[in-house]
Structure formats: structure tokens, C-alpha cells
Design a protein around this motif. Sequence first.
Motif: not given
Length: 201
Positions: A4, A45, A133
Amino acid sequence: MKLCLIRHGETAWTLTGQHTGVTELGLTAFGEDESRALAPRLRTLAITQVLVSPRLRARQTCEHSGLGAASKIEPDLSEWNYGSYEGRRSVDIRRESPGWNIWRDGCPGGESPASVSARADRLIARLCTMQGTVALFSHGQFGAALAARWIGLALVEGQHFPLHTASVSLLGIDPHHTDRRTIVLWNEHQTRPLSPDAKSM
């Protein structure tokens, strides 16, 4: 594994279009607001690790987004070193050096495209050993360089991947072709008022 990528929020020099590499500028009040607006999106996320450029504007963006406590400084996320072009605008540089393109020519006294490409590749190699992530708080031109190298393009192609302030992008791997890296999302803005003076560098 997914990356990200978050560009820092607005600064005085993002408004004027001045190249900001090592200069330590803090966020404007609007930059702080747009950084706080990232928090709800980032919570969706399931971020497992947070890496942040050592530059103040990136660290402030990370803090305002709510991820500061979990963050680790990653020097390779720093913006391009602009050398003698630090603080200058591209339009002014091109008056002295017609046709100048940072993606092809680099900066005198600063980083060359080859060195930025090598730095991005070095960082990617480390990121590929991580799981989950990973949030990366970085900068406009290095973020574009990272994306270009992530999908195997020459660094010069990074000029086609502009990033706006406080934007979210996702870099991933095709689950059906694990040797194929992808850009899942690019330059997403959160719902927020636009700065009337905002300009891209």
C-alpha cells in the motif's frame, strides 16, 4: 503480499511545484487534514507492517493517518535526491536546460536515474520477503519509480505514473500468475475538499 503506497500530504512546495528531496518541509494545514482523511481507508486494508521515509512530511502523514506508532523508518523510501535542482521548478530548470527530463537526465549533484532504479530494486527485493499488506509512506517521484520497477518497466516510464498528495495506491501479485506483479489500484483520493491552489509538480 501486497504493498500500500501512500504519498505524503500537501506541503508549501507541492503547491508551488518546487522539487523537494532532502529539504525538511512539514505539511500544510490542508496536508494534515488530507492525511487524517486516510485513516478510515487504511483501516480497511489489514496492514501488517508500516515503513516510512525519513523525511518529515512522510512521517507527519503517517502519524496523522493513525499508523505512526507501528511505523519503522526506511531510508530507501526517500524522495529522489535533486542535488543542485533542490527547491527549483521544472519549468525554470528547462529555461536553462531545454528538454531536461529528470527521468532520463537525473540531477547534477544528486541522484541519477540508474541510482534511483537500483534503490527501488533493492527495496523491492526486501519487500518481497515480507508477508501481508505493507504500508509504504513515500513521495511523488520515488513512488512512481517504485511502481514502474515493481512491474518491470524501465525507470523512465515512471514519468507516466503521477501521484497526488495523500493518495493511496496498491501494488500486488496476480494470484493466478505468481510471477506477475501488478498495479491493483493507482492514485486513489479519499473524499475530501480540494485545495483551491493545489498543483501537481
